[in-house]
Design an enzyme around this catalytic site. Structure first.
Site, mmCIF file in Angstrom:
data_model
loop_
_atom_site.group_PDB
_atom_site.id
_atom_site.type_symbol
_atom_site.label_atom_id
_atom_site.label_comp_id
_atom_site.label_asym_id
_atom_site.label_seq_id
_atom_site.Cartn_x
_atom_site.Cartn_y
_atom_site.Cartn_z
ATOM 1 N N GLY A 1 0.779 -1.238 0.000
ATOM 2 C CA GLY A 1 0.000 0.000 0.000
ATOM 3 C C GLY A 1 0.808 1.283 0.000
ATOM 4 N NE ARG B 1 -1.955 -3.609 -3.977
ATOM 5 C CZ ARG B 1 -2.104 -3.625 -2.651
ATOM 6 N NH1 ARG B 1 -2.031 -2.505 -1.969
ATOM 7 N NH2 ARG B 1 -2.340 -4.746 -2.015
ATOM 8 C CG PHE C 1 -12.642 -0.061 2.024
ATOM 9 C CD1 PHE C 1 -11.984 -0.671 3.080
ATOM 10 C CD2 PHE C 1 -12.205 -0.298 0.732
ATOM 11 C CE1 PHE C 1 -10.894 -1.509 2.849
ATOM 12 C CE2 PHE C 1 -11.118 -1.139 0.489
ATOM 13 C CZ PHE C 1 -10.468 -1.742 1.548
ATOM 14 C CB VAL C 2 -10.223 5.303 0.623
ATOM 15 C CG1 VAL C 2 -11.261 6.281 1.119
ATOM 16 C CG2 VAL C 2 -9.171 5.048 1.699
ATOM 17 C CD GLU D 1 0.817 1.010 6.460
ATOM 18 O OE1 GLU D 1 1.079 0.862 5.259
ATOM 19 O OE2 GLU D 1 0.443 0.082 7.209
ATOM 20 C CG ASP D 2 -1.657 1.773 3.022
ATOM 21 O OD1 ASP D 2 -1.452 1.613 4.239
ATOM 22 O OD2 ASP D 2 -2.164 0.892 2.303
ATOM 23 C CG ASP E 1 -8.890 1.060 9.589
ATOM 24 O OD1 ASP E 1 -9.710 1.957 9.803
ATOM 25 O OD2 ASP E 1 -9.224 -0.104 9.304
HETATM 26 P P1 IMP Z 1 -4.944 -1.210 10.909
HETATM 27 O O1 IMP Z 1 -4.104 -2.226 11.614
HETATM 28 O O2 IMP Z 1 -6.405 -1.423 11.149
HETATM 29 O O3 IMP Z 1 -4.532 0.207 11.189
HETATM 30 O O4 IMP Z 1 -4.763 -1.568 9.396
HETATM 31 C C1 IMP Z 1 -4.166 -0.784 8.495
HETATM 32 C C2 IMP Z 1 -4.114 -1.522 7.177
HETATM 33 O O5 IMP Z 1 -5.424 -1.927 6.744
HETATM 34 C C3 IMP Z 1 -3.599 -0.593 6.121
HETATM 35 O O6 IMP Z 1 -2.207 -0.698 5.985
HETATM 36 C C4 IMP Z 1 -4.337 -1.056 4.883
HETATM 37 O O7 IMP Z 1 -3.590 -2.084 4.253
HETATM 38 C C5 IMP Z 1 -5.627 -1.624 5.391
HETATM 39 N N1 IMP Z 1 -6.738 -0.649 5.268
HETATM 40 C C6 IMP Z 1 -7.374 -0.008 6.250
HETATM 41 N N2 IMP Z 1 -8.325 0.805 5.787
HETATM 42 C C7 IMP Z 1 -8.283 0.691 4.443
HETATM 43 C C8 IMP Z 1 -9.029 1.302 3.369
HETATM 44 O O8 IMP Z 1 -9.931 2.142 3.547
HETATM 45 N N3 IMP Z 1 -8.681 0.923 2.116
HETATM 46 C C9 IMP Z 1 -7.706 0.022 1.849
HETATM 47 N N4 IMP Z 1 -6.978 -0.563 2.817
HETATM 48 C C10 IMP Z 1 -7.266 -0.238 4.101
HETATM 49 MG MG MG Z 2 -1.177 -1.596 4.327
#
Ligand code: IMP
Ligand code: MG
Length: 171
Positions: A39, A160, A147-148, A94-95, A98
């Site tokens: 990402g 992507r 969700f993006v 990082e992208d 969340d």
């Molecule tokens: P976290 O552990 O919940 O913070 O997860 C983060 C990871 O979930 C990111 O690195 C993304 O790969 C994925 N993710 C979370 N939200 C989105 C979204 O809206 N679109 C695409 N990937 C997401």
């Molecule tokens: Mg990711």
């Protein structure tokens, strides 16, 4: 799909973030950027092109267990870094942050490798989804709980390549 952040808006913000990061480190000291695949790849590419100080870069890939079974946030390293972090200025790229579980775990793993400093840059943040209080020094955009996709972010490995960020309607 509805465009949330267009290409020009992203480029302007990423350039500003690059300058902000550069300013935060002593002149002449190398910044080692660690991109979280897949990402983070597009954000990383634009970020480093906007930087003019001494940088080096590396890539890692993790698989997150957070979404599937438990919400432990435990991640498995699918691809580790090529070089060590000891005594270096590290910025995780990082992208999106969340729940914060993936990054929290990743920061722990990398901190154990004794970097001189460890900071994190995320293009996007969804604060309403946070489960843990993770520190992210550089955030591109704060967004609502959508969700993006695009600009590195995927849904089932699709989208992507989009040069903008769009909201995916999952209905
Ligand atoms: P976290 O552990 O919940 O913070 O997860 C983060 C990871 O979930 C990111 O690195 C993304 O790969 C994925 N993710 C979370 N939200 C989105 C979204 O809206 N679109 C695409 N990937 C997401
Ligand atoms: Mg990711």
């Amino acid at each position: 799909m509805k465009v949330l952040l267009d290409g020009a808006t992203i480029q302007t913000r990423v350039r500003a973030l690059a300058l902000e990061i550069e300013r935060d480190y002593p002149p002449g000291e190398e910044i080692h950027l660690v991109c979280v695949l897949k990402g983070g790849f597009m954000f990383m590419a634009d970020l480093v092109r906007a930087m003019s100080t001494r940088i080096s870069l590396d890539f890692l890939a993790v698989s997150s267990y957070a979404k599937s079974t438990t919400s432990s946030g435990e991640v498995r390293m699918l691809k580790d870094l090529d070089s060590g972090l000891q005594g270096r200025h590290i910025v995780i790229v990082e992208d999106i942050v969340d729940t914060g579980l993936t990054l929290t775990y990743l920061q722990e793993i990398l901190r154990a490798r004794s970097p001189k400093t460890l900071r994190t840059a995320c293009l996007l943040s969804k604060p309403s989804r946070r489960q843990v209080d993770v520190t992210v020094e550089y955030i591109g955009f704060t967004i609502e709980d959508h969700f993006v996709v695009g600009y590195g972010l995927d849904y089932a490995e699709q989208y992507r390549n989009l040069p903008y960020i769009a909201v995916l309607d999952l209905q």
